[in-house]
Write a protein that holds these residues in place. Structure first.
Motif, PDB file in Angstrom:
ATOM      1  N   GLN A 256       0.489   4.173   1.412  1.00  0.00           N
ATOM      2  CA  GLN A 256       0.613   4.905   2.658  1.00  0.00           C
ATOM      3  C   GLN A 256       1.624   4.261   3.609  1.00  0.00           C
ATOM      4  OE1 GLN A 256      -2.354   4.411   1.154  1.00  0.00           O
ATOM      5  NE2 GLN A 256      -2.701   6.527   0.634  1.00  0.00           N
TER       6      GLN A 256
ATOM      7  N   MET B  21       0.828  -1.178   0.000  1.00  0.00           N
ATOM      8  CA  MET B  21       0.000   0.000   0.000  1.00  0.00           C
ATOM      9  C   MET B  21       0.875   1.246   0.000  1.00  0.00           C
ATOM     10  SD  MET B  21      -2.738   1.089   2.832  1.00  0.00           S
ATOM     11  CE  MET B  21      -1.858   2.251   3.792  1.00  0.00           C
TER      12      MET B  21
ATOM     13  N   THR C 293      -7.436   7.471   5.332  1.00  0.00           N
ATOM     14  CA  THR C 293      -6.002   7.315   5.541  1.00  0.00           C
ATOM     15  C   THR C 293      -5.209   8.175   4.558  1.00  0.00           C
ATOM     16  OG1 THR C 293      -6.626   5.000   5.715  1.00  0.00           O
ATOM     17  CG2 THR C 293      -4.426   5.530   6.273  1.00  0.00           C
ATOM     18  N   ARG C 294      -5.672   8.218   3.320  1.00  0.00           N
ATOM     19  CA  ARG C 294      -4.995   9.074   2.343  1.00  0.00           C
ATOM     20  C   ARG C 294      -5.060  10.544   2.785  1.00  0.00           C
ATOM     21  NH1 ARG C 294      -6.677   4.755  -0.809  1.00  0.00           N
ATOM     22  NH2 ARG C 294      -8.762   5.512  -1.322  1.00  0.00           N
TER      23      ARG C 294
ATOM     24  N   ASP D  32      -5.837   0.970   3.503  1.00  0.00           N
ATOM     25  CA  ASP D  32      -5.969   1.780   2.292  1.00  0.00           C
ATOM     26  C   ASP D  32      -7.420   2.240   2.150  1.00  0.00           C
ATOM     27  OD1 ASP D  32      -5.531   3.014  -0.105  1.00  0.00           O
ATOM     28  OD2 ASP D  32      -5.290   1.177  -1.268  1.00  0.00           O
ATOM     29  N   ASN D  33      -7.691   3.490   2.553  1.00  0.00           N
ATOM     30  CA  ASN D  33      -9.011   4.076   2.360  1.00  0.00           C
ATOM     31  C   ASN D  33      -8.864   5.596   2.208  1.00  0.00           C
ATOM     32  OD1 ASN D  33      -8.930   5.219   4.997  1.00  0.00           O
ATOM     33  ND2 ASN D  33      -9.968   3.451   5.881  1.00  0.00           N
TER      34      ASN D  33
END
Length: 118
Positions: free
Chosen positions: A3, A1, A25-26, A21-22
């Motif tokens: 991040q 991922m 979070t980004r 990963d959503n």
């Protein structure tokens, strides 16, 4: 991922966490580094406000020891015990890979959240 990992540090110690990963979070990654004043809540979590809201993402009501989450769009949570929250639930941001016992003590703590060094 993309991040990857974050580092959460305080006067009490530091831990790393793997991010999910959503959209939330980004959004968090774009804010980093950030310092958050956190307070104990229900003897299961430390909570504090982010400087700005994160993007909405799916929610769940259960959490495990070490879950990082959001209660509202700007309310950051580190769970040091497992349990459940009422609906609408939390947005999960990631999972602490270190020992969350550093947060299992009364009183406020200031934490710095930043991308973990590679």
């Amino acid at each position: 991922m993309a991040q990857g990992q974050i580092l959460i540090s305080s006067d009490w110690g530091k831990v790393t966490a793997e991010l999910v990963d959503n959209e939330a979070t980004r959004s968090l990654v774009k804010l980093l580094p950030v310092t958050i004043e956190m307070h104990d809540h229900l003897r299961q979590e430390k909570t504090g406000n982010l400087p700005s809201p994160l993007a909405p993402s799916g929610r769940q009501t259960e959490f495990s020891k070490g879950t990082l989450g959001l209660w509202s769009e700007d309310h950051f949570v580190i769970y040091y015990r497992e349990g459940r929250v009422p609906r609408p639930g939390i947005i999960v941001l990631g999972q602490v890979t270190g020992d969350t016992a550093i947060f299992d003590r009364p009183g406020p703590v200031k934490v710095r959240v930043e991308l973990a060094p590679r």
